[in-house]
Design a protein around this motif. Structure first.
Motif, mmCIF file in Angstrom:
data_model
loop_
_atom_site.group_PDB
_atom_site.id
_atom_site.type_symbol
_atom_site.label_atom_id
_atom_site.label_comp_id
_atom_site.label_asym_id
_atom_site.label_seq_id
_atom_site.Cartn_x
_atom_site.Cartn_y
_atom_site.Cartn_z
ATOM 1 N N PHE A 384 0.825 -0.992 0.107
ATOM 2 C CA PHE A 384 -0.146 -0.179 -0.075
ATOM 3 C C PHE A 384 0.812 1.323 0.019
ATOM 4 O O PHE A 384 2.081 1.372 0.128
ATOM 5 C CB PHE A 384 -0.909 -0.036 1.189
ATOM 6 C CG PHE A 384 -1.850 -1.319 1.377
ATOM 7 C CD1 PHE A 384 -2.863 -1.341 0.254
ATOM 8 C CD2 PHE A 384 -1.503 -2.218 2.079
ATOM 9 C CE1 PHE A 384 -3.651 -2.447 0.255
ATOM 10 C CE2 PHE A 384 -2.422 -3.424 2.256
ATOM 11 C CZ PHE A 384 -3.283 -3.528 1.412
ATOM 12 N N ASN A 385 0.224 2.503 0.000
ATOM 13 C CA ASN A 385 0.912 3.556 -0.026
ATOM 14 C C ASN A 385 1.601 3.731 1.254
ATOM 15 O O ASN A 385 2.791 4.332 1.390
ATOM 16 C CB ASN A 385 0.221 4.709 -0.219
ATOM 17 C CG ASN A 385 -0.237 4.879 -1.556
ATOM 18 O OD1 ASN A 385 -1.525 4.130 -2.055
ATOM 19 N ND2 ASN A 385 0.268 5.547 -2.287
ATOM 20 N N ARG A 386 1.038 3.237 2.508
ATOM 21 C CA ARG A 386 1.585 3.408 3.916
ATOM 22 C C ARG A 386 1.105 2.418 4.750
ATOM 23 O O ARG A 386 -0.442 2.340 4.347
ATOM 24 C CB ARG A 386 1.457 4.823 4.478
ATOM 25 C CG ARG A 386 1.986 5.218 5.625
ATOM 26 C CD ARG A 386 3.320 5.501 5.643
ATOM 27 N NE ARG A 386 3.987 5.288 6.892
ATOM 28 C CZ ARG A 386 4.142 6.511 7.770
ATOM 29 N NH1 ARG A 386 3.842 7.349 7.514
ATOM 30 N NH2 ARG A 386 4.434 5.966 8.963
ATOM 31 N N GLY A 420 -13.198 -1.177 6.671
ATOM 32 C CA GLY A 420 -12.654 -2.350 7.398
ATOM 33 C C GLY A 420 -13.689 -3.203 8.268
ATOM 34 O O GLY A 420 -14.901 -2.711 8.223
ATOM 35 N N GLN A 421 -13.198 -3.980 8.601
ATOM 36 C CA GLN A 421 -14.102 -5.290 9.322
ATOM 37 C C GLN A 421 -14.497 -4.461 10.746
ATOM 38 O O GLN A 421 -13.942 -3.666 10.984
ATOM 39 C CB GLN A 421 -13.153 -6.315 9.915
ATOM 40 C CG GLN A 421 -13.845 -7.420 10.631
ATOM 41 C CD GLN A 421 -12.815 -8.116 11.459
ATOM 42 O OE1 GLN A 421 -11.750 -7.888 11.378
ATOM 43 N NE2 GLN A 421 -13.225 -9.111 12.248
ATOM 44 N N LEU A 596 -8.505 4.323 3.955
ATOM 45 C CA LEU A 596 -7.801 4.131 5.159
ATOM 46 C C LEU A 596 -8.312 2.694 5.636
ATOM 47 O O LEU A 596 -9.476 2.354 6.284
ATOM 48 C CB LEU A 596 -8.115 5.009 6.326
ATOM 49 C CG LEU A 596 -7.583 6.355 6.213
ATOM 50 C CD1 LEU A 596 -7.987 7.123 7.206
ATOM 51 C CD2 LEU A 596 -5.786 6.303 6.358
ATOM 52 N N ALA A 597 -7.843 1.584 5.208
ATOM 53 C CA ALA A 597 -8.104 0.246 5.419
ATOM 54 C C ALA A 597 -7.479 -0.295 6.870
ATOM 55 O O ALA A 597 -6.430 -0.145 7.113
ATOM 56 C CB ALA A 597 -7.615 -0.761 4.375
ATOM 57 N N LEU A 613 -7.817 -6.653 3.192
ATOM 58 C CA LEU A 613 -6.553 -5.995 2.487
ATOM 59 C C LEU A 613 -6.696 -6.259 0.864
ATOM 60 O O LEU A 613 -5.992 -5.551 0.063
ATOM 61 C CB LEU A 613 -5.268 -6.849 3.107
ATOM 62 C CG LEU A 613 -4.931 -6.430 4.434
ATOM 63 C CD1 LEU A 613 -3.884 -7.311 4.886
ATOM 64 C CD2 LEU A 613 -4.581 -5.121 4.422
ATOM 65 N N LYS A 614 -7.354 -7.373 0.363
ATOM 66 C CA LYS A 614 -7.514 -7.658 -0.973
ATOM 67 C C LYS A 614 -8.310 -6.437 -1.661
ATOM 68 O O LYS A 614 -8.043 -6.000 -2.552
ATOM 69 C CB LYS A 614 -8.219 -9.042 -1.082
ATOM 70 C CG LYS A 614 -7.236 -9.937 -1.300
ATOM 71 C CD LYS A 614 -8.018 -11.564 -1.396
ATOM 72 C CE LYS A 614 -6.724 -12.468 -1.444
ATOM 73 N NZ LYS A 614 -7.479 -13.805 -1.612
#
Ligand code: ATP
Length: 847
Positions: A384-386, A420-421, A596-597, A613-614
């Protein structure tokens, strides 16, 4: 109690030290006797009893005495048994014979003025603890005597009082102790000398004389060993110079203070001097060795320092390059308009649960390990980017998003959404910790503090019950956010105590003016999505279950939109949910978007983590195109002002026309029949028409049909982009300008016949674009209207496409003018570069 214990311990230590010393002295005595008379048949470290019993018959003592002082014991009573090796049987002689030998030996000792012992000290029955010490002292005194004999000096005794000798004695002790099982340490221990009480005079002499001969050997051995086994104490002693200085200075000092030595030096003094010189030479060579070693160490250290310096320079360079790469990478991403994706991992709540996050790289990589397959094939890599690890603070996360947030002040639309979850920390990131704590505030709060100017714009909301409020300060916004949070449904599930049951969207509209007169309008969406959840895990029922289903549905719509965007599909299903509709501008417009994951590190969340993440990975492949600023430059503003002036001028002309028609009494009935109406069409150019000159709008009909100018109309020209985004808000976002003209509506149908239009209605030109207005001929049938181009201005590149019939959609289809007011208009754009032809705005009819 403590004192007595301490005293007891002290006594014990003292006693054991004494015993150790006595053992060492016995060892020396045995060693020396064996060099004189051969093996004694007792251990090298004999007990007192063993030691005494082997000397009891006096034979060994007498033989030793005669070796160092031949004839000192004139008559030695030999044993009937062979002397060597000694055994218990060899003691079976009459007692008087033993006594004879011992007595003779003691007489000889006395003659030599050496310390003696009592004959009874050798008698078994009288043996007491420590009684062997006198015998040992006597033997060691003999040994010293022998050494003196050999070195031809008897004045050495006075020098052996020097600290060196005392220390050497202890060194010897240490060496001897190395043989004793109780102490296997073989290092030099000079500090022990300071702890020890100086031996009593008699002992001292014997001890010192015994020890000195070994000092040199020991020092040499130590020097050999020193490189591998440098004893700190030895080094310290060496550096302070105490030991060796005293070793070298003391003899000279004593000698100079003695008048005898200043005049004549006896032979023994010479020998001692030689010894001291030897020691000094040894010391000097040792010092040189140390100095060499020190120089070498310093050189090595310097070399090491240089290497470390080089390494740190290289590391700095590396970090700089990595940063630069990241910056360039981000720039490329910005140019391509990729959605940026950051991943945040919340801290683990359970110490028992395995952590599935195996690696977090500074370059945005993260490695997850499948707990079911701990081997290599269970490893999943993401980029990812970060990536923010569990220890990352709110501030760190905000710092990275800050430039993006600030760009809203430059007119960019920005959207940050947390995905996110459930329970993975989205609300924590966006708002802060649960419970309304004012510490660790989230992006929402931090972003607001960062924005300079906040003001409301037109309400373009399409969300039920959403409201827009005017705010003047951060506090106003915070209060509003609190209010919003109160409205937000939160409830407890099996996964999260305070699970958000709805999406939260905070939109900040920014309207600014710069000093050059330019304006900007932009908005910042801060979105905290409700968490995706597996209902079997969150164990929700009833209303909560319904909510979960809605949440999952809207999230899956978001997934569909992302998939369509990633695949560059022509149709993007924004309209499938309110969420995607709301985010349409951010996901499909020219906004800057950051995802923002969020993931939970616990192993039981592994599947959700992988799926998040996928999804995030997929989002990162979406290219939105370069972001565009919604800034209107001063030039555009000037054009707008000109348009306003033109409008006024036109209005004046129309008023004059009306007055003229009244006086001429011409189509009065028509005017009465058809009330004056305005047709409004917005005229907008595409964004490339920035340097266009003022629109040259003329009243095309005034000359031939002045009476017709009693009606007015407004025309709209739009660039191709506006065709796609025909909402008012989007038009504003595109930064178009508006031109209008009043035209007598009822006469429009005649325009082509009267040739009233001799110039384009609106004419925009820049290097690549020529924009022209087309007017319809008088329709011959209501459904089919032929078009004729009145004036075409082209440059060398311009290609005029064949005329197209007007679109047949209800809005676009020009209606047959039942009356002159129902005329329709059509316009075209010719792009000289791409040679595309696209219908702009269909004629609007406000009847
Ligand atoms: N980075 C973090 N540091 C400390 N605590 C955290 C962090 N992230 C989350 N938490 C804590 O974890 C719990 C769950 O976080 P949060 O409510 O933000 O999750 P969520 O993803 O918004 O969940 P949901 O989708 O169910 O609303 C909260 O108690 C929160 O304070």
């Amino acid at each position: 109690m403590e004192d007595s214990a301490r005293t007891g311990l002290h006594d014990f230590t003292r006693a054991s030290r004494k015993a150790e010393e006595a053992a060492w002295r016995r060892f020396q005595a045995v060693e020396w006797l064996e060099t004189l008379v051969g093996p004694l048949g007792i251990p090298k470290q004999p007990s007192e009893r063993e030691f005494i019993s082997c000397l009891r018959n006096g034979l060994i003592l007498c033989n030793a005495m005669n070796k160092i002082q031949p004839g000192a014991v004139p008559k030695v009573v030999e044993s009937q048994m062979p002397l060597q090796p000694l055994s218990r049987e060899s003691q079976a002689l009459p007692a008087y014979q033993y006594f004879e030998n011992v007595r003779n030996f003691l007489v000889a000792v006395e003659e030599l003025k050496l310390p003696a012992f009592e004959a009874s000290d050798l008698e078994r029955d009288a043996l007491e603890a420590g009684s062997a010490a006198k015998v040992v002292d006597c033997i060691l005194a003999l040994k010293s005597y022998e050494w003196k004999q050999m070195s031809n000096g008897n004045s050495f005794n006075k020098y052996v009082k020097s600290p060196l000798v005392m220390i050497s004695a202890n060194i010897m002790h240490s060496r001897a102790s190395a043989v004793v099982p109780s102490d296997s340490c073989r290092q030099l221990d000079m500090s022990a000398a300071c702890e020890r009480q100086p031996p009593v005079e008699g002992d001292n002499q014997k001890l010192q004389v015994d020890s000195l001969e070994s000092v040199i050997k020991l020092l040499v051995d130590s020097m050999v060993d020193v490189k591998e086994n440098i004893d700190d104490k030895l080094l310290a002693s060496y550096h302070s110079g105490d030991v060796l200085n005293s070793m070298s200075k003391e003899p000279l000092k004593e000698r100079s203070s003695s008048p005898a030595h200043s005049t004549s030096m006896p032979l023994e003094d010479l020998s001692a001097l030689e010894n001291s010189r030897d020691l000094k030479a040894l010391w000097l060579s040792a010092k040189k060795d140390f100095e060499d070693l020190q120089t070498q160490l310093q050189r090595d250290l310097k070399h090491l320092g240089t290497q470390v310096q080089e390494l740190s320079t290289a590391a700095l360079g590396y970090h700089r390059v990595v940063k630069e790469n990241q910056k360039l990478y981000n720039m490329v991403q910005d140019l391509k308009g990729n959605i940026r994706v950051y991943c945040r991992i919340r801290p683990s709540f359970s110490s028992e649960s395995k952590n599935v996050i195996k690696f977090i790289g500074e370059d945005g990589s993260v490695v997850i390990l499948d707990p079911a397959k701990p081997q290599k094939d269970g490893r999943k890599d993401f980029q990812f980017n970060r990536v923010f690890g569990p220890t990352s603070s709110q501030d760190e996360v905000f710092k990275d998003t800050q430039p993006l947030i600030r760009s809203v002040m430059d007119g960019y639309n920005v959207c940050i959404f947390a995905y996110g979850q459930t329970g993975s920390g989205k609300t924590h990131t966006m708002s802060g910790p649960s419970g309304g704590s004012t510490r660790d505030m989230g992006i929402n709060y931090l972003a607001l503090n960062d924005l300079f100017q906040i003001c409301p714009t037109d309400n373009g909301l399409s969300i039920p019950d959403a409201t827009m409020h005017s705010v003047n300060s951060t506090t106003d916004v915070l209060n509003l956010m609190k209010f919003g949070e109160m409205n937000r449904m939160v409830s407890s599930t099996a996964i999260n105590n305070r699970s958000s049951r709805s999406h939260s969207v905070l939109t900040i509209h920014v309207h600014g003016k710069d000093t050059s007169g330019g304006t900007l309008r932009s908005c910042l969406h801060l979105v905290d999505l409700a968490g995706s959840e597996r209902v079997d895990k969150s164990e929700v029922t009833g209303d909560r279950l319904k909510e979960a289903q809605y949440i999952n549905k809207s999230l899956s719509c978001l997934g569909d939109v992302i998939t369509a965007l990633a695949q560059k599909n022509s149709h993007i299903p924004y309209r499938n949910s309110k969420l995607t509709l709301l985010l349409q501008g951010a996901l499909g417009g020219h906004a800057k978007t950051l995802m923002l994951a969020h993931v939970s590190p616990e192993e039981d969340s592994f599947n959700e983590t992988i799926s998040t993440l996928k999804f995030a990975q997929r989002v990162s492949t979406v290219e939105l195109g370069a972001a565009r600023s919604n800034k209107e430059s001063g030039e555009v503003m000037q054009l707008k002002e000109q348009i306003e002036k033109l409008k006024k001028a036109l209005a004046n002309k129309e008023v004059q026309g009306i007055q003229f028609s009244k006086t001429s009494e011409k189509p009065r009935t028509m005017t009465e029949r058809t009330p004056q109406r305005l047709r409004r069409l917005s005229i907008e150019n595409c964004s490339t028409v920035k340097t266009e000159k003022a629109i040259n709008l003329e009243d095309r009909k005034g000359s031939k049909t002045p009476s017709l100018s009693t009606r007015s109309r407004r025309l709209s020209l739009e660039g191709p982009r506006s065709v796609k985004n025909d909402s008012l808000q989007i038009s504003h976002d595109m930064g178009k300008f508006l031109a209008s003209e009043t035209v007598p509506r009822e006469n429009c149908g005649q325009l082509q016949e009267t040739e009233a239009v001799t110039k384009p209605f609106g004419h925009f030109r820049n290097e690549n674009t020529t924009l022209e207005v087309w007017f319809p001929k008088t329709p011959r049938s209501p459904t089919r209207i032929p078009y004729q181009k009145r004036v075409v201005e082209t440059d060398s590149k311009t290609q005029v496409p064949s005329l197209q019939p007007p679109p047949t959609t209800p809005e676009a289809r020009p209606r047959a003018p039942r009356s002159p007011t129902s005329c329709t208009y059509q316009k075209r754009v010719f792009e000289t570069e791409s040679i595309t032809q696209c219908p702009l705005l269909s004629a609007t009819n406000d009847t």
